[in-house]
Design a protein around this motif. Sequence first.
Motif, short mmCIF file in Angstrom:
data_model
loop_
_atom_site.label_atom_id
_atom_site.label_comp_id
_atom_site.label_asym_id
_atom_site.label_seq_id
_atom_site.Cartn_x
_atom_site.Cartn_y
_atom_site.Cartn_z
N LEU A 48 6.82 6.34 2.52
CA LEU A 48 5.53 6.38 1.83
C LEU A 48 5.01 4.96 1.73
CD1 LEU A 48 3.32 7.84 0.20
CD2 LEU A 48 4.75 7.51 -1.85
N PHE A 49 3.81 4.74 2.22
CA PHE A 49 3.18 3.43 2.18
C PHE A 49 1.91 3.51 1.35
CE2 PHE A 49 5.24 3.83 6.38
CZ PHE A 49 6.25 2.90 6.20
N LEU A 50 1.72 2.52 0.49
CA LEU A 50 0.52 2.43 -0.33
C LEU A 50 -0.25 1.17 0.02
CD1 LEU A 50 1.89 3.30 -3.90
CD2 LEU A 50 0.89 4.85 -2.21
N ALA A 51 -1.57 1.28 -0.02
CA ALA A 51 -2.44 0.12 0.14
C ALA A 51 -2.80 -0.36 -1.26
CB ALA A 51 -3.70 0.50 0.91
N LYS A 52 -2.54 -1.64 -1.52
CA LYS A 52 -2.81 -2.22 -2.84
C LYS A 52 -3.72 -3.43 -2.71
CE LYS A 52 0.23 -2.57 -6.08
NZ LYS A 52 1.39 -2.98 -6.87
N GLU A 53 -4.59 -3.56 -3.68
CA GLU A 53 -5.39 -4.77 -3.81
C GLU A 53 -5.24 -5.19 -5.26
OE1 GLU A 53 -9.49 -6.30 -2.01
OE2 GLU A 53 -9.72 -4.56 -3.32
N ASP A 54 -4.66 -6.35 -5.48
CA ASP A 54 -4.25 -6.77 -6.82
C ASP A 54 -3.32 -5.68 -7.36
OD1 ASP A 54 -5.79 -9.13 -6.65
OD2 ASP A 54 -7.58 -8.00 -7.19
N GLU A 55 -3.66 -5.05 -8.45
CA GLU A 55 -2.81 -3.98 -8.99
C GLU A 55 -3.37 -2.58 -8.72
OE1 GLU A 55 0.34 -4.29 -10.24
OE2 GLU A 55 0.02 -6.31 -9.48
N SER A 56 -4.50 -2.51 -8.02
CA SER A 56 -5.13 -1.22 -7.73
C SER A 56 -4.55 -0.61 -6.46
CB SER A 56 -6.64 -1.40 -7.53
OG SER A 56 -7.24 -1.85 -8.70
N ILE A 57 -4.21 0.67 -6.54
CA ILE A 57 -3.73 1.40 -5.37
C ILE A 57 -4.94 2.08 -4.74
CG2 ILE A 57 -2.26 3.28 -4.57
CD1 ILE A 57 -0.31 2.43 -6.86
N LEU A 58 -5.22 1.72 -3.49
CA LEU A 58 -6.43 2.17 -2.81
C LEU A 58 -6.20 3.32 -1.84
CD1 LEU A 58 -7.97 -1.32 -1.96
CD2 LEU A 58 -8.37 0.11 -3.98
N GLY A 59 -4.97 3.55 -1.42
CA GLY A 59 -4.73 4.61 -0.45
C GLY A 59 -3.26 4.77 -0.16
N MET A 60 -2.97 5.80 0.64
CA MET A 60 -1.57 6.05 1.00
C MET A 60 -1.50 6.70 2.37
SD MET A 60 -0.34 9.31 -1.23
CE MET A 60 -0.70 10.96 -0.67
N VAL A 61 -0.30 6.63 2.94
CA VAL A 61 0.01 7.33 4.18
C VAL A 61 1.50 7.68 4.14
CG1 VAL A 61 0.52 5.21 5.50
CG2 VAL A 61 -0.15 7.29 6.71
N SER A 62 1.81 8.86 4.66
CA SER A 62 3.20 9.29 4.79
C SER A 62 3.60 9.21 6.25
CB SER A 62 3.37 10.74 4.33
OG SER A 62 3.02 10.88 2.98
N LEU A 63 4.83 8.78 6.50
CA LEU A 63 5.37 8.72 7.86
C LEU A 63 6.67 9.49 7.87
CD1 LEU A 63 5.27 7.48 10.75
CD2 LEU A 63 6.57 5.55 9.82
N VAL A 64 6.74 10.46 8.78
CA VAL A 64 7.95 11.27 8.94
C VAL A 64 8.63 10.83 10.23
CG1 VAL A 64 8.85 13.60 9.18
CG2 VAL A 64 6.83 13.19 7.75
N LEU A 65 9.91 10.53 10.13
CA LEU A 65 10.69 10.03 11.27
C LEU A 65 11.90 10.94 11.47
CD1 LEU A 65 10.71 6.40 9.91
CD2 LEU A 65 9.37 7.15 11.87
#
Length: 146
Positions: A48-65
């Motif tokens: 699970l990856f999150l996009a952060k700017e300062d302390e705000s979470i702006l988005g996410m993506v899941s990667l299945v391997l």
Amino acid sequence: MIKIIEISKADEKTLSAVNRLLPQLSKSAQPISILTLEKLTSSESFRLFLAKEDESILGMVSLVLISIPTGSKSWIEDVVVEEKARGKGVGKKLVKYALEEAAKFGAKSVDLTSRPTREAANQLYQSIGFKIRETNVYRYKLRLFE
């Protein structure tokens, strides 16, 4: 500056962010529990990856391997960007980061699906280099609790 971080341990702040983002991805998405998030973040086949700017979470993506007899495979799922952050390159950063991680894993390719109505998302995937595949996608709904 937008940073992409991997979530390797469940916590309430991450859970809150995921549950805020999921309905922006799909109206039918249900909130997840801390136990579900713990199960996901402890899995060897999930990132699970999150996009952060300062302390705000702006988005996410899941990667299945996964590794199967024909090689290593990967899927990108649950790409979602906070409505107020759309159009700023957040989705592109998330997807490219997931692609880099899939390459490190040794995946031969990365698949994803996107509804045709998600025009901006489809344009994003194609601009990154994803190609529409000639394949049939099947779904079998399990009815475990009837």
